[in-house]
Write a protein that holds these residues in place. Structure first.
Motif, PDB file in Angstrom:
ATOM      1  N   LEU A 255      -9.454 -18.999  -4.294  1.00  0.00           N
ATOM      2  CA  LEU A 255     -10.540 -19.910  -4.627  1.00  0.00           C
ATOM      3  C   LEU A 255     -11.467 -19.981  -3.422  1.00  0.00           C
ATOM      4  CD1 LEU A 255      -9.003 -23.100  -6.302  1.00  0.00           C
ATOM      5  CD2 LEU A 255     -10.692 -21.561  -7.289  1.00  0.00           C
ATOM      6  N   TYR A 256     -12.736 -20.134  -3.701  1.00  0.00           N
ATOM      7  CA  TYR A 256     -13.720 -20.213  -2.631  1.00  0.00           C
ATOM      8  C   TYR A 256     -14.450 -21.547  -2.692  1.00  0.00           C
ATOM      9  CZ  TYR A 256     -12.906 -15.270  -1.966  1.00  0.00           C
ATOM     10  OH  TYR A 256     -12.311 -14.062  -1.725  1.00  0.00           O
ATOM     11  N   ALA A 257     -15.028 -21.934  -1.584  1.00  0.00           N
ATOM     12  CA  ALA A 257     -15.865 -23.129  -1.503  1.00  0.00           C
ATOM     13  C   ALA A 257     -16.952 -22.849  -0.471  1.00  0.00           C
ATOM     14  CB  ALA A 257     -15.034 -24.337  -1.098  1.00  0.00           C
ATOM     15  N   ARG A 258     -18.028 -23.574  -0.598  1.00  0.00           N
ATOM     16  CA  ARG A 258     -19.134 -23.441   0.345  1.00  0.00           C
ATOM     17  C   ARG A 258     -19.518 -24.824   0.836  1.00  0.00           C
ATOM     18  NH1 ARG A 258     -22.514 -18.689  -0.243  1.00  0.00           N
ATOM     19  NH2 ARG A 258     -21.303 -17.113  -1.339  1.00  0.00           N
ATOM     20  N   ALA A 259     -19.882 -24.902   2.104  1.00  0.00           N
ATOM     21  CA  ALA A 259     -20.323 -26.175   2.676  1.00  0.00           C
ATOM     22  C   ALA A 259     -21.349 -25.892   3.766  1.00  0.00           C
ATOM     23  CB  ALA A 259     -19.141 -26.942   3.269  1.00  0.00           C
ATOM     24  N   ALA A 260     -22.396 -26.703   3.786  1.00  0.00           N
ATOM     25  CA  ALA A 260     -23.380 -26.604   4.867  1.00  0.00           C
ATOM     26  C   ALA A 260     -22.640 -26.741   6.195  1.00  0.00           C
ATOM     27  CB  ALA A 260     -24.435 -27.694   4.722  1.00  0.00           C
ATOM     28  N   LYS A 261     -23.035 -25.943   7.168  1.00  0.00           N
ATOM     29  CA  LYS A 261     -22.335 -25.940   8.454  1.00  0.00           C
ATOM     30  C   LYS A 261     -22.299 -27.303   9.130  1.00  0.00           C
ATOM     31  CE  LYS A 261     -22.751 -21.160   9.995  1.00  0.00           C
ATOM     32  NZ  LYS A 261     -23.250 -20.301  11.084  1.00  0.00           N
ATOM     33  N   ASP A 262     -23.305 -28.131   8.871  1.00  0.00           N
ATOM     34  CA  ASP A 262     -23.329 -29.449   9.511  1.00  0.00           C
ATOM     35  C   ASP A 262     -22.652 -30.530   8.655  1.00  0.00           C
ATOM     36  OD1 ASP A 262     -25.250 -29.687   7.532  1.00  0.00           O
ATOM     37  OD2 ASP A 262     -26.851 -30.344   8.875  1.00  0.00           O
ATOM     38  N   ASN A 263     -22.082 -30.147   7.527  1.00  0.00           N
ATOM     39  CA  ASN A 263     -21.364 -31.107   6.687  1.00  0.00           C
ATOM     40  C   ASN A 263     -19.893 -31.124   7.127  1.00  0.00           C
ATOM     41  OD1 ASN A 263     -20.257 -32.731   4.714  1.00  0.00           O
ATOM     42  ND2 ASN A 263     -21.368 -31.767   3.032  1.00  0.00           N
ATOM     43  N   ILE A 264     -19.682 -31.687   8.295  1.00  0.00           N
ATOM     44  CA  ILE A 264     -18.368 -31.681   8.944  1.00  0.00           C
ATOM     45  C   ILE A 264     -17.310 -32.338   8.055  1.00  0.00           C
ATOM     46  CG2 ILE A 264     -17.068 -32.397  10.993  1.00  0.00           C
ATOM     47  CD1 ILE A 264     -19.316 -30.268  11.479  1.00  0.00           C
TER      48      ILE A 264
ATOM     49  N   GLU B 170     -34.240 -23.447   4.709  1.00  0.00           N
ATOM     50  CA  GLU B 170     -33.040 -22.628   4.613  1.00  0.00           C
ATOM     51  C   GLU B 170     -31.942 -23.270   5.461  1.00  0.00           C
ATOM     52  OE1 GLU B 170     -32.779 -18.314   5.983  1.00  0.00           O
ATOM     53  OE2 GLU B 170     -33.211 -18.150   3.829  1.00  0.00           O
ATOM     54  N   VAL B 171     -30.726 -23.290   4.911  1.00  0.00           N
ATOM     55  CA  VAL B 171     -29.597 -23.943   5.574  1.00  0.00           C
ATOM     56  C   VAL B 171     -28.437 -22.956   5.678  1.00  0.00           C
ATOM     57  CG1 VAL B 171     -27.879 -25.782   5.345  1.00  0.00           C
ATOM     58  CG2 VAL B 171     -30.266 -26.241   4.807  1.00  0.00           C
ATOM     59  N   GLU B 172     -27.786 -22.943   6.836  1.00  0.00           N
ATOM     60  CA  GLU B 172     -26.612 -22.099   7.023  1.00  0.00           C
ATOM     61  C   GLU B 172     -25.389 -22.804   6.455  1.00  0.00           C
ATOM     62  OE1 GLU B 172     -26.400 -21.253  11.211  1.00  0.00           O
ATOM     63  OE2 GLU B 172     -27.890 -19.665  11.047  1.00  0.00           O
ATOM     64  N   GLU B 173     -24.501 -21.995   5.869  1.00  0.00           N
ATOM     65  CA  GLU B 173     -23.289 -22.567   5.282  1.00  0.00           C
ATOM     66  C   GLU B 173     -22.083 -21.707   5.624  1.00  0.00           C
ATOM     67  OE1 GLU B 173     -23.413 -22.554   0.970  1.00  0.00           O
ATOM     68  OE2 GLU B 173     -24.213 -20.530   0.934  1.00  0.00           O
ATOM     69  N   PHE B 174     -20.916 -22.349   5.546  1.00  0.00           N
ATOM     70  CA  PHE B 174     -19.661 -21.628   5.677  1.00  0.00           C
ATOM     71  C   PHE B 174     -19.141 -21.305   4.285  1.00  0.00           C
ATOM     72  CE2 PHE B 174     -19.112 -23.980   9.832  1.00  0.00           C
ATOM     73  CZ  PHE B 174     -19.179 -22.849  10.616  1.00  0.00           C
TER      74      PHE B 174
END
Length: 158
Positions: free
Chosen positions: A112-121, A148-152
């Motif tokens: 399973l995968y998930a994505r979160a904005a890098k600053d959403n600690i 544009e926002v970076e995400e993990f």
């Protein structure tokens, strides 16, 4: 602590989901949200598709007998992903972690995968507590931030 429970999404939950979606702080943290959170017509159309799609697993998160948000799993970018939204009044109480943990016990699909904005600690921490590991990075346009926002990209293998 109040009890966290999952149940099937019902039509009456949508009004609460809509109210939660209009929270500007929550939208900023989530980053990748709808173009106009106040557009109730678009919201209802979106949720009608979700409710009618059996391939999307969706559950309402209950906390202390009240609708606290939802958790879901769906296909995106050719992978099975998980996502959740918890109303801001329930943040910091362990609701997201417990809800996601229960949801992961119910669905056996892996990876399973998930994505979160890098600053959403906080969201990254919830995912890591539930066994997800950061496996990559991406970026995309954020409607709530107008940039544009970076995400993990996180992965749950087992």
């Amino acid at each position: 602590m109040e009890i966290v429970m999952l149940r099937d999404v019902i039509e009456e939950d949508l009004e609460i989901f809509f109210e939660q979606q209009m929270d500007t702080t929550a939208n900023f943290m989530a980053a990748f949200t709808t173009m106009d959170p106040s557009d109730n017509v678009a919201f209802k159309a979106h949720w009608e598709k979700i409710l009618n799609n059996e391939a999307i697993i969706k559950k309402t998160v209950m906390y202390g007998g009240k609708v606290a948000g939802y958790v879901s799993s769906f296909e995106q970018f050719g992978e099975r992903e998980v996502s959740y939204w918890i109303g801001r009044e329930y943040w910091g109480k362990g609701v997201a972690t417990e809800a996601l943990s229960q949801f992961l016990d119910c669905i056996t699909i892996r990876p399973l995968y998930a994505r979160a904005a890098k600053d959403n600690i906080a969201s990254i921490r919830v995912l890591e507590k539930c066994g997800f590991e950061i496996k990559g990075e991406d970026k995309g346009y954020s409607n709530s931030r107008s940039e544009e926002v970076e995400e993990f990209i996180l992965k749950l293998s087992q």
